[in-house]
Each structure stands twice: as C-alpha cells, then as structure tokens.
Design a protein around this motif. Sequence first.
Motif, PDB file in Angstrom:
ATOM      1  N   LEU A 183       2.219   3.370   2.956  1.00 22.68           N
ATOM      2  CA  LEU A 183       2.072   2.935   1.561  1.00 22.68           C
ATOM      3  C   LEU A 183       0.907   3.710   0.961  1.00 22.68           C
ATOM      4  O   LEU A 183      -0.188   3.698   1.517  1.00 22.68           O
ATOM      5  CB  LEU A 183       1.712   1.460   1.518  1.00 22.68           C
ATOM      6  CG  LEU A 183       2.814   0.424   1.379  1.00 22.68           C
ATOM      7  CD1 LEU A 183       2.197  -0.953   1.514  1.00 22.68           C
ATOM      8  CD2 LEU A 183       3.517   0.533   0.034  1.00 22.68           C
ATOM      9  N   ASN A 184       1.140   4.360  -0.169  1.00 20.70           N
ATOM     10  CA  ASN A 184       0.056   5.091  -0.839  1.00 20.70           C
ATOM     11  C   ASN A 184      -0.709   4.140  -1.752  1.00 20.70           C
ATOM     12  O   ASN A 184      -0.169   3.661  -2.738  1.00 20.70           O
ATOM     13  CB  ASN A 184       0.638   6.245  -1.678  1.00 20.70           C
ATOM     14  CG  ASN A 184       1.217   7.312  -0.792  1.00 20.70           C
ATOM     15  OD1 ASN A 184       0.771   7.489   0.336  1.00 20.70           O
ATOM     16  ND2 ASN A 184       2.215   8.025  -1.271  1.00 20.70           N
ATOM     17  N   TRP A 185      -1.972   3.867  -1.404  1.00 19.63           N
ATOM     18  CA  TRP A 185      -2.786   2.922  -2.157  1.00 19.63           C
ATOM     19  C   TRP A 185      -3.687   3.683  -3.118  1.00 19.63           C
ATOM     20  O   TRP A 185      -4.415   4.573  -2.710  1.00 19.63           O
ATOM     21  CB  TRP A 185      -3.633   2.095  -1.190  1.00 19.63           C
ATOM     22  CG  TRP A 185      -4.053   0.788  -1.763  1.00 19.63           C
ATOM     23  CD1 TRP A 185      -5.010   0.584  -2.708  1.00 19.63           C
ATOM     24  CD2 TRP A 185      -3.526  -0.504  -1.451  1.00 19.63           C
ATOM     25  NE1 TRP A 185      -5.113  -0.749  -3.004  1.00 19.63           N
ATOM     26  CE2 TRP A 185      -4.217  -1.445  -2.251  1.00 19.63           C
ATOM     27  CE3 TRP A 185      -2.546  -0.965  -0.576  1.00 19.63           C
ATOM     28  CZ2 TRP A 185      -3.963  -2.813  -2.193  1.00 19.63           C
ATOM     29  CZ3 TRP A 185      -2.291  -2.324  -0.530  1.00 19.63           C
ATOM     30  CH2 TRP A 185      -2.982  -3.243  -1.326  1.00 19.63           C
ATOM     31  N   CYS A 186      -3.648   3.326  -4.400  1.00 15.36           N
ATOM     32  CA  CYS A 186      -4.407   4.062  -5.413  1.00 15.36           C
ATOM     33  C   CYS A 186      -5.782   3.437  -5.639  1.00 15.36           C
ATOM     34  O   CYS A 186      -5.890   2.222  -5.850  1.00 15.36           O
ATOM     35  CB  CYS A 186      -3.622   4.087  -6.730  1.00 15.36           C
ATOM     36  SG  CYS A 186      -4.237   5.324  -7.882  1.00 15.36           S
ATOM     37  N   VAL A 187      -6.841   4.271  -5.579  1.00 14.01           N
ATOM     38  CA  VAL A 187      -8.215   3.799  -5.774  1.00 14.01           C
ATOM     39  C   VAL A 187      -8.928   4.686  -6.797  1.00 14.01           C
ATOM     40  O   VAL A 187      -8.494   5.811  -7.049  1.00 14.01           O
ATOM     41  CB  VAL A 187      -8.995   3.787  -4.442  1.00 14.01           C
ATOM     42  CG1 VAL A 187      -8.529   2.654  -3.557  1.00 14.01           C
ATOM     43  CG2 VAL A 187      -8.825   5.105  -3.709  1.00 14.01           C
TER      44      VAL A 187
ATOM     45  N   PRO B 190       3.696  -1.310   6.814  1.00  8.71           N
ATOM     46  CA  PRO B 190       3.529   0.140   6.925  1.00  8.71           C
ATOM     47  C   PRO B 190       2.050   0.533   6.910  1.00  8.71           C
ATOM     48  O   PRO B 190       1.206  -0.223   6.430  1.00  8.71           O
ATOM     49  CB  PRO B 190       4.230   0.667   5.671  1.00  8.71           C
ATOM     50  CG  PRO B 190       4.717  -0.504   4.898  1.00  8.71           C
ATOM     51  CD  PRO B 190       4.269  -1.741   5.556  1.00  8.71           C
ATOM     52  N   ALA B 191       1.768   1.733   7.433  1.00  2.00           N
ATOM     53  CA  ALA B 191       0.397   2.238   7.450  1.00  2.00           C
ATOM     54  C   ALA B 191      -0.073   2.480   6.015  1.00  2.00           C
ATOM     55  O   ALA B 191       0.750   2.630   5.108  1.00  2.00           O
ATOM     56  CB  ALA B 191       0.345   3.545   8.239  1.00  2.00           C
ATOM     57  N   ILE B 192      -1.394   2.521   5.817  1.00  2.17           N
ATOM     58  CA  ILE B 192      -1.930   2.746   4.465  1.00  2.17           C
ATOM     59  C   ILE B 192      -2.495   4.153   4.351  1.00  2.17           C
ATOM     60  O   ILE B 192      -3.125   4.662   5.269  1.00  2.17           O
ATOM     61  CB  ILE B 192      -3.012   1.688   4.151  1.00  2.17           C
ATOM     62  CG1 ILE B 192      -2.307   0.394   3.764  1.00  2.17           C
ATOM     63  CG2 ILE B 192      -3.915   2.139   3.026  1.00  2.17           C
ATOM     64  CD1 ILE B 192      -3.209  -0.644   3.225  1.00  2.17           C
TER      65      ILE B 192
END
Length: 646
Positions: free
Chosen positions: A274-278, A301-303
């Motif tokens: 999972l693409n986490w936006c920061v 899923p992995a981050i």
Amino acid sequence: FPSLSSYAAELGTSYYAVAVVRKNSNITINSLKGARSCHTGINRTAGWDVPVGYLTDSGRLAAMGCDFPRAVSDYFNASCVPGANVANYPKSLCQLCKGNSDGRNKCERNSQEQYYDYSGAFRCLAEGAGEVAFVKHSTVPENTDGRSLSSWAQRLRSQDFQLVCHNGNTADVTEWRTCHLARVPARAVVVRPDTDGTVIFQLLNQGQQRFNGVGAKFQMFDSAAYRAQNLLFRDSTTELTAITAQNYQAWLGEEYLRAMQALSCNPNTLPESLNWCVVSTEEIWKCGEMAIAFRKKNLKPAIQCISAKTKEHCMELIQKKESDAVVLGGADIYTAGKTYGLVPAAGESYSADDSSNAYYAVVLVKRNVSNAFTISDLKGKKSCHTGLGRNAGWNIPIGILIKRGIIKARDCNIPQAVSEFFSASCVPSAEQDNYPSKLCQLCIGDENGNNKCSASSQERYYSYSGAFRCLAQDSGDVAFVKHSTVFENTDGKNSASWAQNLKSSDFQLLCPNGARAEVTQFADCHLARVPAQAIMVHPDVNVFALYGLLDKAQVYFGNSSNENGFKMFDSSTFQGKDLIFKDSAVEIVPVEEKRTYTEWLGSEYVDSLEGMQTPQCSGAGDKMRQYSLMATVIPLLVLCPIQGLD
C-alpha cells in the motif's frame, strides 16, 4: 438483467439468513465476539457467507490480508464449520464439531458430521456445544415443537430460542422478516442486457405449464431421471415467475449485496504493498519506521511511503492511483471527496477526556429568564469567538449562518458581513488585512491592555476558555465554543479568579431549531459535530483489507505502552506532533455506514464548509481553509519498496 426467478416455497423467492441464540443467553450482535459458533458449512450462504460478510461489512470483524478463516477463528472462541478441516485453516474452526456416532468424520462437509447443514448447526446450539447458530429462518420451526422425528430434537421448544438483530436487540424466532442478517435472493435466470427477458420468460413459462405436472414425461423441476440433483433448476422449484426489477442490485437486495461485497476481498488480488502518502520530513521518517515495524510482524499488505508537497498533492496522487492512502481531517476530507472522488476507509477515535477532536461546536449563552433570545435573534448581539479561521469559533458558526441566509455576505467579504451582523465582537487575530475594527472591539489583551486581539494567550479572550470568559464577564452575549468548554471552566474545574465561582447551570445552549437547551444536551443541540480524521483512499482500494491491516497493526503498536518499539499514536520520537495519525488517537475504527465523505463529515459540518465557500465567491473560502503547508518543500520521494516476508 435477471429475467426471472425460481423456486416458490412459503416466501416465494427467497429465504432469510438468521443468527439464533438461546432465550436465556444475553448474546447480542454487539457481544458475539468471543462466543462459540455453529455454522452450516464452510462457504455456505446462510452459515458462512452472510454472517462473515455482514460482520466484516459492519466493521465488527477485521480480516487482515482477506484471510477470513483466520479472522473468524480470532473472532469466535471456538466453532464448528464443517469443511474447514483443511491443512491451512485454523484448528479452532473444527473444535466444536462432533463427527458421526462413532466420533469419526469430524468436521466433514457432509451428513457424517452430525453438526453439518441447517439442522446440524442448530443441533450444535441446542446441545450446548455452541452459543450461536447461523442458519435460515425456517430451521428453528422445522426442528422444534415436535416437528422433527430426530431424537435430539424431540423435546426442543421454539420458544426457548431467539434471533439476534442488527440493531442490538433480540426477537422471537417468528420475527425473521424484521430480525435477520440478510435476505438471501432466490436463484435467477440471467440474460444479456441486449436480450429481451420477456421472450425468454414466455418460452420457459410455456415449458413449465407443459412439463411441470403429473403425467408429463419430461419434468422441468426434477433431476431424478438423470441420477442427480438440482440440474438447471432447483428440484424444490414450484414455478418460475417474471422479475420486474431489471438490475442485479435490486434483485440481490442491499443487505445481501453488502455482505457479498465485503467477502469479495480476495487474498490473490490484493496488492503486495500500500502506498501511503505523507507530507513532511518528519512524517516520512515515521512512515518509514511504521513500514519496518509492520513488516517485522508480517502484517499485510506491506506499506510503502510516498512523499508529496501538500495534502492536496496527496489527493491528486491517489486519484491517479500513484498512491493509495492519506490521513486527512475536516476540510481536507471535503476536498478529497468532492474534488478528487476519494472515500473514507477507516477513522480515528480519541480518548474520552480528549475533546480536541470529534467534538461538537455549540452556541453558548447565559441563562436569562427576562431575555431568553434564540438563534434567530443573534443580529445585533455582541459575539465572542475563539479565533479567526478556527473551527468552533469561526468557520462552523459563520459558515452555517451564511448557509442559512442569516448572515448575508455581499461581495464575498465574510469579515465585513460578520461585523455588520454583530454589534461588536472579539475575534482574535482579526486585526489584519484591513479587517473591520468591530471584530476586535470586545477584545481586552493582556493585564496591561497590550496585544489586544492577538491570536495568542496574551489576549485573555483567545481560544475556547477565552471566548467563554468573554461571555462570563458579560463583554459578549454569545460565545462560539466547543461542547466541553463550559464544563472545563465551571463548577470549580478552573481555579482562575474569573472562573472559580461560575456554575455550569448558569449557561445554556442555543439550538439551530430555535430552542434553548441545557449545556449537557450538546449531542442534540449543536451547530455541527467536528469529525474525526479519516484515512482516505481511491474507491478501488479495498477498504476492508486496509482496515484489516490497521486493526491488526494496532494490536501491536496502538498502545502507547507497547513494547514493540514503534508507536502509531505518538510522534515525539520523530520530533513532531500528530504525524500521520493524531497523537490523541486511541484506536483506528471502521467507517461502518459512513462510506462517503459527506456521510463521514455529517451534513451540518458540510453546510458550514459550504457556507464559507459560497458558490458566488468560489475563492473566498480559500482564505478560511487552513492547509498545513510544510515549511520545507520536499522533492517527490519514494522509499524503496519493502518486500514482504515469504
């Protein structure tokens, strides 16, 4: 699209999937977790698909990586799920099963297992092995009150059992029409959208008139001649009837459809990561640590962390599917939903004593028998605000008053409109951009009269307690604060000289409907509830998989005293505050029925935002919206993907 339906028993075209418990049990839908459960069989409709789908959809059951057998095993104390006796399934799913009379064939998905099928799952409950049975609405009447010849069922009475309902209540076993998990639709003949269903129905209707009676050589609804069961049509079908609703959603019904959508989470189609936006250096740092911590616990899923310049840039990346998730609050959730089409996947929940989040914005006044003015009489009153651009003190009350047409903003000049509406105000930090001086008229500054109207504690009428003090000292007639402000500063809770003798009972709330209410009635008398932060995603992201990941993660990393190294709700290690999640969050919660941005925010809060961004002045609201822009602009950065463990 379905052209017609099949079988007609008592209900004509469907049956109801129900959860049955003993009458003397205190189990409800909200206390199912930890119970012992009886199921008709693995992947069967009433015994597995509907209950597991419903529990997942309603946020009660969280399946990490779409592993439903593992999730069910974690949710229930022990179960009998005939057919779950396969190598990689948890052992507890077969723990309550009985096998045949010799104790062999335990947990087989056939009649050798005495707890198999509808009557078997009910027997599992009746004999006390389990505490809840997932069956169909007719199972209890068919096996009680002398209707069954089986020895185990002969003494059972239907009145000793009850159904578990969605709303937390229980009901008599005869009340399955209103108390069930889902109505299960009958089988249907489906056709292509460009095919005329009525023509097909005419053909089949002629067939059933000719080949469904005694004496006909060919029997449409009997497969015995072919040494099999349910060929083409169910053998129990009595007639085919035409369908009027021509789409599959209407045929399936919302309850069943939602349960099936929750179950459609497929481990094989889940993304690897999972693409986490920061949006800041500190958040990238925390996100990287989060990814490593999750990987160590084999959470899926992995981050993967993706950096963007602003929250709005994150929304854009998610819309383009270049990122998957971002945590947003209030006005940003509105933009993410309205402009970028994103949806909430999970939310934050805050500790009971923390009212900085998910609070109610209220209108507070003094109790005054001789002058009990209402919300419609605010024009010309003196007003106290927490500060310019703040939620409870400005954005919500002014937005709602504009939206309702009470304050009229000509030329989109909101500060000017407010100064013309109230006779005088204290709106800390309103002494800027040539704002009307009346907005600072009631402010008093510090002990020496300096720093008047500044947005800091130097101004004694600043923030929640300051706006309340402005009202308490009779400088203003009305204060726009949050619901907890009055309790925090009265009845001896605040020892400052101005507050020590104040009583909460001397104050009241003004309600939007024109009534006055006691300060304790804030849940029913407020302008808006300020929503909690939410994790917003692209509509194609599986929200159940994302919640399943975070729900499992917070078991390890959610508690501030956990010994696993990483803390989800603490930013102090990273020299920051509220990084990714708010530090005051105590858990991540499911969205439940709040599936869209408007449902998550609530109509009152949306009204306040739209009031601040009135259509005729699309740009005017932008000044009021406070995006936390980063101090430094970071180039788009993608941390190297972290491979999941094999």
